[in-house]
Design a protein around this motif. Structure first.
Motif, PDB file in Angstrom:
ATOM      1  N   ALA A 243      37.164  40.465  41.922  1.00 33.68           N
ATOM      2  CA  ALA A 243      36.739  42.046  41.314  1.00 33.68           C
ATOM      3  C   ALA A 243      37.371  42.159  40.208  1.00 33.68           C
ATOM      4  CB  ALA A 243      36.283  42.562  42.037  1.00 33.68           C
ATOM      5  N   MET A 244      37.026  42.845  38.840  1.00 35.12           N
ATOM      6  CA  MET A 244      38.114  43.664  38.727  1.00 35.12           C
ATOM      7  C   MET A 244      39.657  44.883  39.041  1.00 35.12           C
ATOM      8  SD  MET A 244      38.272  41.333  35.977  1.00 35.12           S
ATOM      9  CE  MET A 244      39.596  42.578  34.275  1.00 35.12           C
ATOM     10  N   GLY A 245      40.662  45.020  38.879  1.00 34.21           N
ATOM     11  CA  GLY A 245      41.045  46.354  39.181  1.00 34.21           C
ATOM     12  C   GLY A 245      40.441  47.483  38.843  1.00 34.21           C
ATOM     13  N   SER A 246      39.265  48.021  37.865  1.00 34.48           N
ATOM     14  CA  SER A 246      38.760  48.880  37.559  1.00 34.48           C
ATOM     15  C   SER A 246      37.123  49.455  38.506  1.00 34.48           C
ATOM     16  CB  SER A 246      38.698  48.599  36.362  1.00 34.48           C
ATOM     17  OG  SER A 246      38.312  47.303  35.351  1.00 34.48           O
ATOM     18  N   ALA A 247      37.599  48.612  38.523  1.00 32.72           N
ATOM     19  CA  ALA A 247      35.550  48.175  39.768  1.00 32.72           C
ATOM     20  C   ALA A 247      35.371  49.223  40.691  1.00 32.72           C
ATOM     21  CB  ALA A 247      35.695  46.737  39.884  1.00 32.72           C
ATOM     22  N   ALA A 248      33.970  49.348  40.804  1.00 39.39           N
ATOM     23  CA  ALA A 248      34.150  50.573  42.067  1.00 39.39           C
ATOM     24  C   ALA A 248      34.130  49.835  43.065  1.00 39.39           C
ATOM     25  CB  ALA A 248      32.789  51.215  41.731  1.00 39.39           C
ATOM     26  N   GLN A 249      34.445  50.471  44.433  1.00 37.69           N
ATOM     27  CA  GLN A 249      35.018  49.760  45.133  1.00 37.69           C
ATOM     28  C   GLN A 249      33.683  49.134  46.466  1.00 37.69           C
ATOM     29  OE1 GLN A 249      38.354  49.910  47.320  1.00 37.69           O
ATOM     30  NE2 GLN A 249      37.276  48.796  48.393  1.00 37.69           N
ATOM     31  N   ALA A 250      32.341  48.891  45.935  1.00 35.54           N
ATOM     32  CA  ALA A 250      31.285  48.052  45.955  1.00 35.54           C
ATOM     33  C   ALA A 250      31.579  46.634  45.761  1.00 35.54           C
ATOM     34  CB  ALA A 250      29.787  48.829  46.340  1.00 35.54           C
ATOM     35  N   VAL A 251      31.580  47.168  45.029  1.00 36.84           N
ATOM     36  CA  VAL A 251      32.259  45.531  43.935  1.00 36.84           C
ATOM     37  C   VAL A 251      33.107  44.624  44.308  1.00 36.84           C
ATOM     38  CG1 VAL A 251      32.774  44.497  41.469  1.00 36.84           C
ATOM     39  CG2 VAL A 251      31.406  46.408  41.755  1.00 36.84           C
ATOM     40  N   LYS A 252      34.479  45.378  44.530  1.00 34.98           N
ATOM     41  CA  LYS A 252      35.718  44.885  45.492  1.00 34.98           C
ATOM     42  C   LYS A 252      35.291  44.055  46.770  1.00 34.98           C
ATOM     43  CE  LYS A 252      39.347  48.050  42.895  1.00 34.98           C
ATOM     44  NZ  LYS A 252      39.693  49.034  43.203  1.00 34.98           N
ATOM     45  N   ASP A 253      34.602  45.020  47.245  1.00 35.53           N
ATOM     46  CA  ASP A 253      33.967  45.066  49.335  1.00 35.53           C
ATOM     47  C   ASP A 253      33.132  43.579  48.494  1.00 35.53           C
ATOM     48  OD1 ASP A 253      34.836  47.224  49.709  1.00 35.53           O
ATOM     49  OD2 ASP A 253      33.688  48.045  50.452  1.00 35.53           O
ATOM     50  N   ALA A 254      32.585  43.249  47.554  1.00 29.78           N
ATOM     51  CA  ALA A 254      31.765  41.626  47.823  1.00 29.78           C
ATOM     52  C   ALA A 254      32.899  40.848  47.045  1.00 29.78           C
ATOM     53  CB  ALA A 254      30.945  42.369  46.635  1.00 29.78           C
ATOM     54  N   ALA A 255      34.220  41.044  46.500  1.00 25.61           N
ATOM     55  CA  ALA A 255      34.411  40.178  45.674  1.00 25.61           C
ATOM     56  C   ALA A 255      35.939  39.125  47.370  1.00 25.61           C
ATOM     57  CB  ALA A 255      35.472  40.389  45.317  1.00 25.61           C
ATOM     58  N   ASP A 256      36.081  37.612  46.952  1.00 26.78           N
ATOM     59  CA  ASP A 256      37.483  37.637  47.726  1.00 26.78           C
ATOM     60  C   ASP A 256      38.695  37.638  47.411  1.00 26.78           C
ATOM     61  OD1 ASP A 256      35.348  35.740  48.825  1.00 26.78           O
ATOM     62  OD2 ASP A 256      35.240  35.065  46.967  1.00 26.78           O
ATOM     63  N   ALA A 257      38.646  38.547  46.043  1.00 26.74           N
ATOM     64  CA  ALA A 257      40.028  38.830  45.330  1.00 26.74           C
ATOM     65  C   ALA A 257      40.036  39.926  44.606  1.00 26.74           C
ATOM     66  CB  ALA A 257      40.418  37.591  45.180  1.00 26.74           C
ATOM     67  N   VAL A 258      40.949  40.708  44.030  1.00 27.01           N
ATOM     68  CA  VAL A 258      40.903  41.788  43.462  1.00 27.01           C
ATOM     69  C   VAL A 258      41.826  41.481  42.318  1.00 27.01           C
ATOM     70  CG1 VAL A 258      40.832  44.223  42.874  1.00 27.01           C
ATOM     71  CG2 VAL A 258      39.847  43.686  44.581  1.00 27.01           C
ATOM     72  N   THR A 259      41.281  41.331  40.874  1.00 26.02           N
ATOM     73  CA  THR A 259      42.695  41.677  39.552  1.00 26.02           C
ATOM     74  C   THR A 259      42.813  42.731  38.931  1.00 26.02           C
ATOM     75  OG1 THR A 259      43.527  39.803  37.929  1.00 26.02           O
ATOM     76  CG2 THR A 259      40.853  41.059  38.349  1.00 26.02           C
ATOM     77  N   ALA A 260      44.136  42.869  37.798  1.00 24.45           N
ATOM     78  CA  ALA A 260      44.031  43.687  37.511  1.00 24.45           C
ATOM     79  C   ALA A 260      42.901  44.686  36.098  1.00 24.45           C
ATOM     80  CB  ALA A 260      45.311  43.821  36.673  1.00 24.45           C
ATOM     81  N   SER A 261      42.922  45.202  36.003  1.00 23.48           N
ATOM     82  CA  SER A 261      41.825  45.631  34.990  1.00 23.48           C
ATOM     83  C   SER A 261      41.528  44.952  33.611  1.00 23.48           C
ATOM     84  CB  SER A 261      41.715  47.433  34.476  1.00 23.48           C
ATOM     85  OG  SER A 261      43.264  47.421  34.003  1.00 23.48           O
ATOM     86  N   ASN A 262      40.838  45.502  33.192  1.00 27.59           N
ATOM     87  CA  ASN A 262      40.460  44.769  31.444  1.00 27.59           C
ATOM     88  C   ASN A 262      41.848  45.335  30.575  1.00 27.59           C
ATOM     89  OD1 ASN A 262      39.208  47.317  31.310  1.00 27.59           O
ATOM     90  ND2 ASN A 262      38.012  46.499  30.113  1.00 27.59           N
ATOM     91  N   ARG A 263      42.953  46.567  30.736  1.00 25.09           N
ATOM     92  CA  ARG A 263      42.726  46.464  29.923  1.00 25.09           C
ATOM     93  C   ARG A 263      44.087  46.104  31.036  1.00 25.09           C
ATOM     94  NH1 ARG A 263      42.161  53.031  30.213  1.00 25.09           N
ATOM     95  NH2 ARG A 263      39.904  53.431  28.454  1.00 25.09           N
ATOM     96  N   GLU A 264      43.945  45.431  31.308  1.00 23.76           N
ATOM     97  CA  GLU A 264      46.104  44.869  31.867  1.00 23.76           C
ATOM     98  C   GLU A 264      45.735  43.059  32.085  1.00 23.76           C
ATOM     99  OE1 GLU A 264      46.866  47.972  34.689  1.00 23.76           O
ATOM    100  OE2 GLU A 264      45.394  47.522  35.722  1.00 23.76           O
ATOM    101  N   ASP A 265      44.751  42.971  31.102  1.00 24.28           N
ATOM    102  CA  ASP A 265      44.419  40.961  31.694  1.00 24.28           C
ATOM    103  C   ASP A 265      44.178  40.917  32.316  1.00 24.28           C
ATOM    104  OD1 ASP A 265      44.560  39.891  28.967  1.00 24.28           O
ATOM    105  OD2 ASP A 265      46.631  40.117  28.022  1.00 24.28           O
ATOM    106  N   GLY A 266      43.534  41.487  33.403  1.00 28.99           N
ATOM    107  CA  GLY A 266      42.758  41.060  34.496  1.00 28.99           C
ATOM    108  C   GLY A 266      42.401  40.027  34.814  1.00 28.99           C
ATOM    109  N   ALA A 267      41.168  39.713  33.925  1.00 32.62           N
ATOM    110  CA  ALA A 267      40.847  39.045  33.572  1.00 32.62           C
ATOM    111  C   ALA A 267      41.524  37.040  33.468  1.00 32.62           C
ATOM    112  CB  ALA A 267      39.290  38.407  32.592  1.00 32.62           C
ATOM    113  N   ALA A 268      42.667  37.284  32.185  1.00 29.85           N
ATOM    114  CA  ALA A 268      43.853  36.194  32.270  1.00 29.85           C
ATOM    115  C   ALA A 268      44.177  35.757  33.604  1.00 29.85           C
ATOM    116  CB  ALA A 268      43.808  36.927  30.903  1.00 29.85           C
TER     117      ALA A 268
END
Length: 279
Positions: A243-268
């Motif tokens: 999940a992206m760092g800017s995601a809602a908590q429900a999205v983060k809860d569904a993920a195995d890990a959390v990265t930074a936001s899209n403004r912080e190059d989270g996908a990369a």
């Protein structure tokens, strides 16, 4: 775990806030992943006609894409349709009746266009702060005003990929969810107020799994990255959901890990760490 396929959401995840471009770092990470043999599969709520320039550059990794929240799987370079799950008109009519009963704007998404009545367009303008990008970028290019949406549903051969409820007030969210849970559809929140409704089997998870079947990839060897409610099924189905760092908590809860936001190059950052073996 060795990753063989990356399913990557676009808006809010891979794309910058212009909804058009990736950062140079993300382009570099995708190219490096492709050279390692990883299939890159954009997975988006957008129609093929609405894909951004970032995924139409001729890059070596541009092959399959999951569109309209899993309603379609196509070839990126050519638009060739490989798999589709379109909504039945009767299911769409149930959604139209619900929207009408609650006074909500509604759109039919089909064949690269968004059909809506003038009344629905005016309803959306009343919420321009929340719908600025949609009203000023999507609808001017792809919106088509029609007298009634029922007339569109009666057209033979209509490939109805989604029904959109672009603005659902917070106080009506639970009521709309209950009604849709009783209907033969899938639905997901693509934003705080925006609901996207599809065929009962059309989800990003099923789209990703279809891409796995087409490419001969073990679903256990997949990684998915996303930030919105319509990414939750995909994050849960992937071998590794990020999940992206800017995601809602429900999205983060569904993920195995959390990265930074899209403004912080989270996908990369996630690709570098989990696919390329970086720190």
């Amino acid at each position: 775990m060795e990753i063989s396929l990356l399913a990557m959401d676009l808006d809010g995840t891979a794309l910058l806030d212009d909804h058009k471009t990736f950062t140079p770092r993300l382009y570099a990470a995708l190219s490096a992943a492709a050279r390692k043999g990883v299939a890159i599969v954009p997975a988006t709520g957008r129609q093929y006609a609405m894909l951004p320039p970032a995924v139409r550059t001729g890059a070596e990794w541009e092959d399959l894409c999951v569109l309209c929240n899993g309603s379609e799987v196509r070839r990126l370079p050519t638009g060739e349709l490989l798999e589709a799950r379109y909504m039945e008109p009767d299911a769409a009519r149930q959604v139209l009746a619900l929207a009408r009963s609650l006074g909500l704007p509604v759109e039919l998404s089909a064949s690269g266009l968004l059909y809506l009545t003038q009344e629905s367009w005016d309803m959306q303008r009343a919420h321009e702060d929340s719908l600025y990008f949609h009203l000023n970028n999507i609808l001017p290019a792809r919106g088509r005003t029609v007298p009634t949406l029922e007339e569109v549903l009666d057209r033979p051969g209509l490939d109805l990929d989604k029904v959109n409820l672009p603005y659902v007030p917070t106080e009506l969210g639970a009521e709309v969810e209950r009604a849709l849970e009783a209907a033969p559809v899938s639905f997901a929140w693509s934003g705080p107020h925006s609901l996207e409704i599809t065929h009962s089997q059309a989800t990003k998870a099923n789209g990703m799994l279809a891409a796995c079947r087409i490419l001969g990839v073990d679903p256990a060897c997949t990684m998915a990255i996303g930030d919105s409610g319509n990414d939750i099924t995909m994050l849960k189905a992937a071998g590794l959901g990020v999940a992206m760092g800017s995601a809602a908590q429900a999205v983060k809860d569904a993920a195995d890990a959390v990265t930074a936001s899209n403004r912080e190059d989270g996908a990369a950052l996630a690709i570098e760490r989990y696919i390329l073996g970086g720190p």
